[in-house]
Design a protein around this motif. Structure first.
Motif, PDB file in Angstrom:
ATOM      1  N   ILE A   1      -7.587   7.035   5.308  1.00  0.00           N
ATOM      2  CA  ILE A   1      -7.878   5.677   5.778  1.00  0.00           C
ATOM      3  C   ILE A   1      -7.808   5.685   7.301  1.00  0.00           C
ATOM      4  O   ILE A   1      -6.823   6.141   7.885  1.00  0.00           O
ATOM      5  CB  ILE A   1      -6.890   4.654   5.187  1.00  0.00           C
TER       6      ILE A   1
ATOM      7  N   HIS B   1      -8.019   3.520  10.882  1.00  0.00           N
ATOM      8  CA  HIS B   1      -7.957   2.219  11.551  1.00  0.00           C
ATOM      9  C   HIS B   1      -8.524   2.366  12.958  1.00  0.00           C
ATOM     10  O   HIS B   1      -8.077   3.213  13.729  1.00  0.00           O
ATOM     11  CB  HIS B   1      -6.517   1.709  11.640  1.00  0.00           C
TER      12      HIS B   1
ATOM     13  N   LEU C   1       0.284  -3.064  10.916  1.00  0.00           N
ATOM     14  CA  LEU C   1      -0.054  -2.532   9.589  1.00  0.00           C
ATOM     15  C   LEU C   1       1.049  -2.794   8.567  1.00  0.00           C
ATOM     16  O   LEU C   1       1.088  -2.145   7.523  1.00  0.00           O
ATOM     17  CB  LEU C   1      -0.325  -1.027   9.697  1.00  0.00           C
ATOM     18  N   ASP C   2       1.935  -3.764   8.850  1.00  0.00           N
ATOM     19  CA  ASP C   2       3.049  -4.029   7.940  1.00  0.00           C
ATOM     20  C   ASP C   2       2.566  -4.374   6.528  1.00  0.00           C
ATOM     21  O   ASP C   2       3.044  -3.817   5.534  1.00  0.00           O
ATOM     22  CB  ASP C   2       3.914  -5.174   8.483  1.00  0.00           C
ATOM     23  N   ARG C   3       1.633  -5.298   6.444  1.00  0.00           N
ATOM     24  CA  ARG C   3       1.145  -5.723   5.122  1.00  0.00           C
ATOM     25  C   ARG C   3       0.438  -4.570   4.396  1.00  0.00           C
ATOM     26  O   ARG C   3       0.564  -4.419   3.181  1.00  0.00           O
ATOM     27  CB  ARG C   3       0.199  -6.908   5.280  1.00  0.00           C
ATOM     28  N   PHE C   4      -0.272  -3.765   5.156  1.00  0.00           N
ATOM     29  CA  PHE C   4      -0.970  -2.603   4.570  1.00  0.00           C
ATOM     30  C   PHE C   4       0.033  -1.654   3.938  1.00  0.00           C
ATOM     31  O   PHE C   4      -0.142  -1.199   2.801  1.00  0.00           O
ATOM     32  CB  PHE C   4      -1.773  -1.905   5.656  1.00  0.00           C
ATOM     33  N   PHE C   5       1.119  -1.349   4.665  1.00  0.00           N
ATOM     34  CA  PHE C   5       2.119  -0.425   4.126  1.00  0.00           C
ATOM     35  C   PHE C   5       2.840  -1.046   2.925  1.00  0.00           C
ATOM     36  O   PHE C   5       3.244  -0.337   1.997  1.00  0.00           O
ATOM     37  CB  PHE C   5       3.105  -0.038   5.214  1.00  0.00           C
ATOM     38  N   GLN C   6       3.027  -2.362   2.923  1.00  0.00           N
ATOM     39  CA  GLN C   6       3.637  -3.012   1.779  1.00  0.00           C
ATOM     40  C   GLN C   6       2.796  -2.870   0.526  1.00  0.00           C
ATOM     41  O   GLN C   6       3.298  -2.669  -0.575  1.00  0.00           O
ATOM     42  CB  GLN C   6       3.870  -4.502   2.090  1.00  0.00           C
ATOM     43  N   VAL C   7       1.475  -2.954   0.708  1.00  0.00           N
ATOM     44  CA  VAL C   7       0.561  -2.868  -0.434  1.00  0.00           C
ATOM     45  C   VAL C   7       0.554  -1.478  -1.048  1.00  0.00           C
ATOM     46  O   VAL C   7       0.587  -1.313  -2.269  1.00  0.00           O
ATOM     47  CB  VAL C   7      -0.877  -3.258  -0.006  1.00  0.00           C
ATOM     48  N   ILE C   8       0.552  -0.441  -0.193  1.00  0.00           N
ATOM     49  CA  ILE C   8       0.481   0.912  -0.732  1.00  0.00           C
ATOM     50  C   ILE C   8       1.857   1.452  -1.122  1.00  0.00           C
ATOM     51  O   ILE C   8       1.946   2.469  -1.783  1.00  0.00           O
ATOM     52  CB  ILE C   8      -0.201   1.877   0.262  1.00  0.00           C
TER      53      ILE C   8
END
Length: 263
Positions: free
Chosen positions: A244, A246, A256-263
């Protein structure tokens, strides 16, 4: 029902430029809806007239902005008009200095583009009688050109802020913040809709301008639907690697906090 739209974006039809890609996505959306669009964009754009659109390429005066536009036109093998080159040669260095001084070094707004873009937008708005003026950026010069044309012709103006003009980590200079807030308030006040691309940015704007809150909306960017085949799905098993990438800056709430939470 199809509409006649004046679309204003400094960047459009520039390969590898995220602001141009954004604007081009909007143009594809208008095309799908059957709308007819007059596009006012930067001199370095590689877009051409199409069945449902007309392209008006407008140069900047500032020497640094025009130099970039000239470079893009050479890359696209487009003819360079001597008249515009002469204006940039004689007036460009002074305009570059004055815009840098007024904005305290903030030349990313492509401010000199307003000089030609505004009369072009106004002329088109008076002669074509659009249903709506839609400006996006990128450089806020597109917002101002679209707003002035909307005010003078009483045409509804929708302004879309790809990036907030104000924020916790944006324009930390106090004087610059005050000037930027005046510009943003002017744009929101004279718009039919002020579109921010995250809910948090829209909430912050409503807190800054509670009287104008009903004009402020959030609309997340969207991606085109890709046809992911079953073969492609099955080719990646458990434990496979996905890369991925960016592209862009990260600061403060843009992280990228929300991104890391999702994965």
């Amino acid at each position: 029902m199809s509409k006649k739209i004046l679309f204003v974006s400094y960047f459009s039809g520039v390969d590898g430029n995220v602001m141009a890609e954004w604007a081009d996505d909007r143009l594809r959306g208008f095309e799908v809806s059957g709308d007819f669009v007059h596009l006012v964009t930067g001199y370095g754009s590689n877009r051409i007239d199409a069945r449902n659109s007309r392209v008006h390429k407008v140069p900047s005066i500032s020497s640094d902005d025009f130099a970039h536009e000239r470079q893009l036109r050479k890359k696209n093998k487009q003819h360079l008009r001597p008249f515009f080159s002469c204006i940039a040669y004689f007036l460009g260095p002074f305009v570059r200095w004055i815009t840098s001084w007024v904005t305290h070094g903030g030349t990313g707004g492509k401010w000199s583009w307003i000089t030609f873009a505004t009369p072009v937008c106004c002329w088109l708005a008076f002669t074509q009688r659009f249903d709506v003026i839609y400006s996006t950026g990128g450089p806020p010069s597109a917002y101002i050109a679209g707003s002035i044309a909307g005010i003078l012709t009483k045409t509804p103006h929708v302004v879309e802020f790809q990036d907030p003009l104000l924020g916790a980590k944006i324009n930390t200079n106090l004087k610059k913040q005050k000037i930027t807030m005046l510009v943003e308030r002017f744009l929101v006040n004279h718009s039919k809709r002020a579109v921010y691309v995250t809910e948090k940015a829209a909430i912050d704007a409503r807190q800054r301008y509670p009287v104008l809150g009903t004009k402020i909306v959030a609309s997340y960017p969207y991606a085109w639907r890709f046809n992911i085949t079953n073969k492609l799905r099955s080719s990646r098993g458990i434990g496979s690697t996905i890369r991925i990438l960016h592209l862009g800056t990260l600061y403060g709430s843009r992280n990228l906090d929300r991104f890391f939470q999702v994965i």
